[in-house]
Scaffold this motif. Sequence first.
Motif, PDB file in Angstrom:
ATOM      1  N   THR A   1      54.204 -35.400  42.803  1.00 10.62           N
ATOM      2  CA  THR A   1      52.998 -34.823  43.411  1.00 10.62           C
ATOM      3  C   THR A   1      52.331 -33.832  42.459  1.00 10.62           C
ATOM      4  O   THR A   1      51.230 -33.354  42.726  1.00 10.62           O
ATOM      5  CB  THR A   1      53.354 -34.091  44.707  1.00 10.62           C
ATOM      6  OG1 THR A   1      54.292 -33.042  44.402  1.00 10.62           O
ATOM      7  CG2 THR A   1      53.982 -35.042  45.722  1.00 10.62           C
ATOM      8  N   ILE A   2      52.984 -33.519  41.362  1.00 10.82           N
ATOM      9  CA  ILE A   2      52.463 -32.560  40.388  1.00 10.82           C
ATOM     10  C   ILE A   2      51.180 -33.082  39.746  1.00 10.82           C
ATOM     11  O   ILE A   2      51.073 -34.269  39.409  1.00 10.82           O
ATOM     12  CB  ILE A   2      53.514 -32.296  39.290  1.00 10.82           C
ATOM     13  CG1 ILE A   2      54.767 -31.629  39.875  1.00 10.82           C
ATOM     14  CG2 ILE A   2      52.938 -31.469  38.149  1.00 10.82           C
ATOM     15  CD1 ILE A   2      54.559 -30.230  40.356  1.00 10.82           C
ATOM     16  N   ASP A   3      50.211 -32.196  39.558  1.00  8.18           N
ATOM     17  CA  ASP A   3      48.999 -32.482  38.786  1.00  8.18           C
ATOM     18  C   ASP A   3      49.167 -31.771  37.443  1.00  8.18           C
ATOM     19  O   ASP A   3      49.144 -30.536  37.382  1.00  8.18           O
ATOM     20  CB  ASP A   3      47.764 -31.963  39.525  1.00  8.18           C
ATOM     21  CG  ASP A   3      46.461 -32.284  38.811  1.00  8.18           C
ATOM     22  OD1 ASP A   3      46.434 -32.207  37.568  1.00  8.18           O
ATOM     23  OD2 ASP A   3      45.464 -32.590  39.489  1.00  8.18           O
ATOM     24  N   ILE A   4      49.334 -32.523  36.367  1.00 14.40           N
ATOM     25  CA  ILE A   4      49.704 -31.918  35.095  1.00 14.40           C
ATOM     26  C   ILE A   4      48.609 -31.018  34.552  1.00 14.40           C
ATOM     27  O   ILE A   4      48.885 -30.004  33.895  1.00 14.40           O
ATOM     28  CB  ILE A   4      50.104 -33.000  34.057  1.00 14.40           C
ATOM     29  CG1 ILE A   4      50.772 -32.368  32.833  1.00 14.40           C
ATOM     30  CG2 ILE A   4      48.902 -33.830  33.667  1.00 14.40           C
ATOM     31  CD1 ILE A   4      52.033 -31.590  33.146  1.00 14.40           C
ATOM     32  N   GLU A   5      47.344 -31.333  34.826  1.00 15.35           N
ATOM     33  CA  GLU A   5      46.264 -30.464  34.347  1.00 15.35           C
ATOM     34  C   GLU A   5      46.276 -29.131  35.091  1.00 15.35           C
ATOM     35  O   GLU A   5      46.065 -28.073  34.491  1.00 15.35           O
ATOM     36  CB  GLU A   5      44.915 -31.166  34.503  1.00 15.35           C
ATOM     37  CG  GLU A   5      44.790 -32.456  33.689  1.00 15.35           C
ATOM     38  CD  GLU A   5      45.080 -32.254  32.204  1.00 15.35           C
ATOM     39  OE1 GLU A   5      44.689 -31.197  31.665  1.00 15.35           O
ATOM     40  OE2 GLU A   5      45.698 -33.132  31.587  1.00 15.35           O
ATOM     41  N   LEU A   6      46.512 -29.171  36.386  1.00 10.78           N
ATOM     42  CA  LEU A   6      46.644 -27.933  37.150  1.00 10.78           C
ATOM     43  C   LEU A   6      47.881 -27.166  36.702  1.00 10.78           C
ATOM     44  O   LEU A   6      47.873 -25.931  36.615  1.00 10.78           O
ATOM     45  CB  LEU A   6      46.711 -28.245  38.646  1.00 10.78           C
ATOM     46  CG  LEU A   6      46.868 -27.049  39.594  1.00 10.78           C
ATOM     47  CD1 LEU A   6      45.708 -26.079  39.440  1.00 10.78           C
ATOM     48  CD2 LEU A   6      46.992 -27.519  41.039  1.00 10.78           C
ATOM     49  N   GLN A   7      48.956 -27.885  36.413  1.00  6.83           N
ATOM     50  CA  GLN A   7      50.187 -27.262  35.929  1.00  6.83           C
ATOM     51  C   GLN A   7      49.918 -26.493  34.634  1.00  6.83           C
ATOM     52  O   GLN A   7      50.383 -25.359  34.461  1.00  6.83           O
ATOM     53  CB  GLN A   7      51.260 -28.326  35.692  1.00  6.83           C
ATOM     54  CG  GLN A   7      52.585 -27.800  35.181  1.00  6.83           C
ATOM     55  CD  GLN A   7      53.461 -27.205  36.267  1.00  6.83           C
ATOM     56  OE1 GLN A   7      53.357 -27.561  37.420  1.00  6.83           O
ATOM     57  NE2 GLN A   7      54.343 -26.290  35.878  1.00  6.83           N
ATOM     58  N   LYS A   8      49.155 -27.101  33.729  1.00  8.90           N
ATOM     59  CA  LYS A   8      48.824 -26.418  32.474  1.00  8.90           C
ATOM     60  C   LYS A   8      47.995 -25.163  32.743  1.00  8.90           C
ATOM     61  O   LYS A   8      48.194 -24.127  32.102  1.00  8.90           O
ATOM     62  CB  LYS A   8      48.061 -27.365  31.549  1.00  8.90           C
ATOM     63  CG  LYS A   8      48.897 -28.502  30.991  1.00  8.90           C
ATOM     64  CD  LYS A   8      48.045 -29.437  30.139  1.00  8.90           C
ATOM     65  CE  LYS A   8      48.871 -30.592  29.598  1.00  8.90           C
ATOM     66  NZ  LYS A   8      48.038 -31.560  28.832  1.00  8.90           N
TER      67      LYS A   8
END
Length: 624
Positions: A244-251
């Motif tokens: 469910t992770i959004d990698i751009e939001l994670q960054k």
Amino acid sequence: MSPAKILSEQDLFRTRVICIALAIAFVFSFLGGRLWYLQVIEHEEYQSYAEGNRIRLRPEPGLRGQILDRNGQILAENRPAYHLQMVWEDAPNPLQTLKKLSKTFQWPLTELQGKSQYASRAPFRSIRLKSDLTPDQAAFLQTHSDKFPGVTVEMEAARFYPHGKTAAHVLGYVGATNKRTEELPSNQKRSRSIDGKAGLEMTLNEFLTGLDGGRQVEVDHIGRELRTIPPVIASVPGKTLQLTIDIELQKAVESAMDNQTGAVLVMQPGSGEILAMASLPAYDPNWFANGIDPNLWNQLLNDADRPLENKIVQGAYPPGSIFKLVTAYAALDQQSIDPSHEETCNGYFYVKGRSAPFKCWKSGGHGPVDLIEAIRGSCNIYFYQLAMEMGVDTLAHYAKMMMFGEKLDLGFAGEKSGLIPDSDWKKAIFNERWYPGETPSVAIGQGYVSVTPIQLANFVNLIASGGIWHPPKLLRDQAESPSQTILDQRIIAPLLQGMVAVVNDPNGGTAKVARIDGFTVAGKTGTAQIISHETRKNLTKEEKELRKYQNHAWFAGFAPAEAPEVTVLVLVEHGQGGGKAAAPVARKILEFYQEHRYGRSVASSFQDQTVPFSWQLNNAFDQP
């Protein structure tokens, strides 16, 4: 010569001939017996030696499954890794081959000899002399294979994390299995040579692990492949995992923390999906892919900021003033107060039997405040009073109802339960009764109280979703867990009003820096003491400035407040104050979310500066 002497010599000659014949017969009998033993009794072993000199098994482990983010971006995959292998029996002069390798590539000869000591244990089995060759090294060895008899270059898949440290504690890392080969399943003896050691790589190791395949090849006298002997058994890759992770939001989350240590969670309150999850500082999972350097490993182990710890589930901290929302809900549900109930804060609160007063963080106090004002200004005295009227056991009951003090089973090893104290707990641990003077600290999330960041984010989700609990989830295809109504939406409403005031009240709440025009943020700050006032008094001026003695900073909130769709929890370790350190981080994250989710402003109930804020607050949430 007399006839008797002639007969004696003839007898001696016959005796010698017979002895020689018997000796020859014995030798040939022995050789025949030995030949029979080798050909019949030891047939299978020597046949395997002969075939091992000509036919080799080339195992093909199943590739480990990929890990993707919610949008299909690759978070963990496999890259080609070239390894230097050697079959001792294929080299006419093995030591000479090792010397050539050492001289050509400037590798320590002692290191190569140390690896080759295992050669005698399994004839015609390759041993690994060097891992993860560069492409140039691999190409050179392939091109000049005749100069290095017995040496081959094998390509295997190595785990690769294209985003480096980003989402490291979510993904985890892999390493050599701790199990012996004979303990592994027959169809995974090579695929399981690498196992997940942390994060989802460990939790879902069986899901990600593939099945072995292989082929038999015929080789020449120096081990070069001549042909493949059918049949070829294809390997089966592991399953792909989508998060469910959004990698751009994670960054964006990790960037917003700007090298501060702590933890951040971004979730969807209506589904429980985790959009971003950061524990800082982090490590690079690629460091472990082919065996981590021992010096680097020791550095990580001894780092005071605990980079190997997943603080989201393994860190237990006092929640500070965010816990005041638990106290407020309990008092409202117990009908001890209503939202208009007032207490007067003069900065001090005395408890019978205790000489030193409890203090409010605001010198001189807040004066008369009702519930919403107490939440907005984070008035300690107001919540001390509520807790003393209810008692610690009532507070503990409500906190446990909100799932504090228990594991949420997100799927990571080492998850902590935190601690919600009550009178039974103290009796069991200290064999003492609970003293009234210990209750005020619990009311504001101090004292014995400790929570994990995932527990606090889960609590904020409860408020944002109107009291309906959606279990936290990290997998897109995870079966939907049934939602549960845990809190009363009518009682939540004044808490929500207070949280909106914390950020948006023009008179200034504790998190006014988190305000975003056109995007109503509701939130609550927390400043968690890690040493007592008495301990701080005894510190020198220089010691008081040390980072390790500074308070932890919290912010928990959601947006848009009118119809929450994203919650944010920020913990900045030793950040001194929630409004100072954590709220600005939350604002950056929510601004990124707003920009990439909408690309424009959305309707807010708090844009008309000509209307008193209290009126806007009541109208927005239908309060009389």
